[in-house]
Structure formats: C-alpha cells, structure tokens
Design a protein around this motif. Structure first.
Motif, short mmCIF file in Angstrom:
data_model
loop_
_atom_site.label_atom_id
_atom_site.label_comp_id
_atom_site.label_asym_id
_atom_site.label_seq_id
_atom_site.Cartn_x
_atom_site.Cartn_y
_atom_site.Cartn_z
N MET A 1 1.02 -1.17 -0.01
CA MET A 1 0.02 0.03 -0.09
C MET A 1 0.84 1.21 -0.11
N ARG A 2 0.62 2.23 -1.05
CA ARG A 2 1.27 3.45 -0.99
C ARG A 2 0.50 4.47 -0.61
N ALA A 3 1.02 5.24 0.55
CA ALA A 3 0.00 6.17 1.33
C ALA A 3 0.57 7.61 0.88
N PHE A 4 -0.37 8.57 0.81
CA PHE A 4 -0.10 9.93 0.81
C PHE A 4 -0.76 10.63 1.87
N ALA A 5 -0.20 11.74 2.34
CA ALA A 5 -0.80 12.28 3.49
C ALA A 5 -1.94 13.26 2.82
N THR A 6 -1.72 13.69 1.86
CA THR A 6 -2.73 14.74 1.24
C THR A 6 -2.91 14.59 -0.50
N LEU A 7 -4.07 15.25 -0.62
CA LEU A 7 -4.44 15.05 -2.10
C LEU A 7 -3.28 15.94 -3.02
N ASP A 8 -2.71 16.84 -2.44
CA ASP A 8 -1.59 17.51 -3.19
C ASP A 8 -0.31 16.56 -3.20
N ASP A 9 -0.04 15.94 -2.33
CA ASP A 9 1.08 14.86 -2.44
C ASP A 9 0.67 13.83 -3.45
N LEU A 10 -0.48 13.34 -3.57
CA LEU A 10 -0.72 12.54 -4.56
C LEU A 10 -0.67 13.10 -6.13
N ALA A 11 -1.23 14.16 -6.12
CA ALA A 11 -1.23 15.09 -7.30
C ALA A 11 0.05 15.34 -7.90
N ALA A 12 1.19 15.49 -6.90
CA ALA A 12 2.42 15.85 -7.46
C ALA A 12 3.26 14.52 -8.26
N CYS A 13 2.43 13.52 -8.05
CA CYS A 13 3.06 12.25 -9.00
C CYS A 13 2.47 12.26 -10.48
N VAL A 14 1.83 13.13 -10.78
CA VAL A 14 1.14 13.31 -12.48
C VAL A 14 2.42 12.97 -13.16
N GLY A 15 2.09 12.11 -14.15
CA GLY A 15 2.90 11.67 -15.14
C GLY A 15 3.80 10.54 -14.83
N GLN A 16 3.55 9.94 -13.61
CA GLN A 16 4.59 8.69 -13.02
C GLN A 16 3.70 7.50 -12.84
N LEU A 112 -0.42 7.96 -13.04
CA LEU A 112 -1.30 8.88 -12.79
C LEU A 112 -1.05 9.92 -14.14
N HIS A 113 -2.11 10.02 -14.91
CA HIS A 113 -1.93 10.82 -16.03
C HIS A 113 -2.46 12.26 -15.95
N SER A 114 -3.39 12.66 -14.91
CA SER A 114 -3.74 14.03 -14.49
C SER A 114 -4.51 14.14 -13.19
N ALA A 115 -4.22 15.31 -12.66
CA ALA A 115 -5.09 15.71 -11.52
C ALA A 115 -5.72 16.97 -11.74
N THR A 116 -6.89 17.13 -11.52
CA THR A 116 -7.57 18.46 -12.02
C THR A 116 -8.42 18.78 -10.93
N PRO A 117 -8.34 20.07 -10.08
CA PRO A 117 -9.16 20.42 -8.86
C PRO A 117 -10.57 20.47 -9.35
N ILE A 118 -11.36 20.17 -8.49
CA ILE A 118 -12.81 19.97 -8.60
C ILE A 118 -13.57 20.88 -7.60
N ASP A 119 -15.02 21.13 -7.73
CA ASP A 119 -15.48 21.89 -6.62
C ASP A 119 -15.44 20.87 -5.23
N GLY A 120 -15.49 21.67 -4.14
CA GLY A 120 -15.62 21.00 -2.65
C GLY A 120 -14.32 20.50 -2.50
N GLY A 121 -13.13 21.25 -3.01
CA GLY A 121 -11.77 21.09 -2.56
C GLY A 121 -11.38 19.74 -2.96
N ILE A 149 -11.44 12.26 -5.62
CA ILE A 149 -11.26 12.12 -4.06
C ILE A 149 -11.67 13.37 -3.66
N TYR A 150 -12.14 13.47 -2.23
CA TYR A 150 -12.58 14.54 -1.45
C TYR A 150 -11.69 14.61 -0.33
N PRO A 151 -11.63 15.79 0.11
CA PRO A 151 -10.69 15.96 1.63
C PRO A 151 -11.78 15.69 2.56
#
Length: 151
Positions: A1-16, A112-121, A149-151
């Motif tokens: 299991m790979r854990a990410f503290a926040t959505l931003d941490d996961l989003a930083a993996c775009v292209g990987q 992970l190809h892309s990470a796009t912000p959506i309503d609700g954070g 994914i929502y916070p």
C-alpha cells in the motif's frame, strides 16, 4: 500500500507510475458470482465443460469482471490519508486485449495521467491502468479511469 498524506502529495505524482497492485486470483466462483450479479451467463464463462471445448480451451472471466477489479486494485494499493471519500467518476477508454482464463492471477499498474481540482476541494484523477495476467506478455485490459477524491 502506498500512502499519501494529502491530495496534493498524490497530485504531485502526475506523469508517473504510482503503484502496482498485488495479484488477484480469478476463480470459477468469482466468475459465477459475477454472472449471477449481472445476468451474463454466457457459456464461455460459466459452462466449464463446454468452455473447455470452446475457442479459449477453458472458461474465461467476463471482461467487465476484469474491469470491476479496478476498484479493488485502487483500494488496496493507494491511500490518501486525509480523504473523506473517493468515487468512481467513469472511464474514457477501455480495451480488453486478451482473455483471462479461470485460474489466472491479475494485477494492475497505475499511472497517474492528470489531477484536476474540482468543486468541494477535491481532485479528479485520470489514471492510465494496465491490467496484466501473470505469465503473459500481453496485457488483458487497459483503461483510462476517472476517480474523484474529496478531503
């Protein structure tokens, strides 16, 4: 299991390539239960004797059974600690490139190809998923999966 503290941490993996799941065995019982749940009782899936005489030499899993495993692959492979929920938002493309004989083991490679912000954070993630069968050089499924994914 790979854990990410926040959505931003996961989003930083775009292209990987983010993770590879564990193997999941495809049993006749899983195939039969899927047939019951969906009403798809095609003989190549559920009639073991006839399927052995058929084009694949054995019963094979439904393509949509293979696709439905994406939820399990994600759930057991990636965790965003700070999330409140994640939902399947849909698929852009799906291809079933090879049959999955009963008794096979499958695993997924998650890119992970892309990470796009959506309503609700939250964040909408587009994953390029390749599902492989143990012992085969050819993938059995490729899909562009959209997850929110929502916070």
């Amino acid at each position: 299991m790979r854990a990410f503290a926040t959505l931003d941490d996961l989003a930083a993996c775009v292209g990987q390539h983010v993770a590879t799941s564990d193997w999941v065995e495809i049993t006749q019982q899983k195939v039969n239960l899927f047939a019951q749940a969906t009403g798809d009782h095609q003989w190549i899936h559920v009639d073991e004797e006839r399927a052995r005489q058929g084009p694949f030499g054995a019963p094979i899993a439904h393509g949509f059974l293979t696709l439905s495993l994406l939820s399990q692959f994600f759930d057991k492979t990636i965790n965003v600690v700070s999330k409140s929920m994640g939902v399947n938002y849909g698929l852009n493309k799906v291809r079933f490139m090879a049959p999955v004989p009963v008794g096979s083991s499958l695993r997924a490679h998650l890119h992970l190809h892309s990470a796009t912000p959506i309503d609700g954070g939250g964040v909408q993630l587009q994953w390029n998923v390749t599902v492989e069968r143990e012992g085969s050089d050819k993938p059995v499924c490729a899909a562009e999966s959209l997850v929110r994914i929502y916070p």
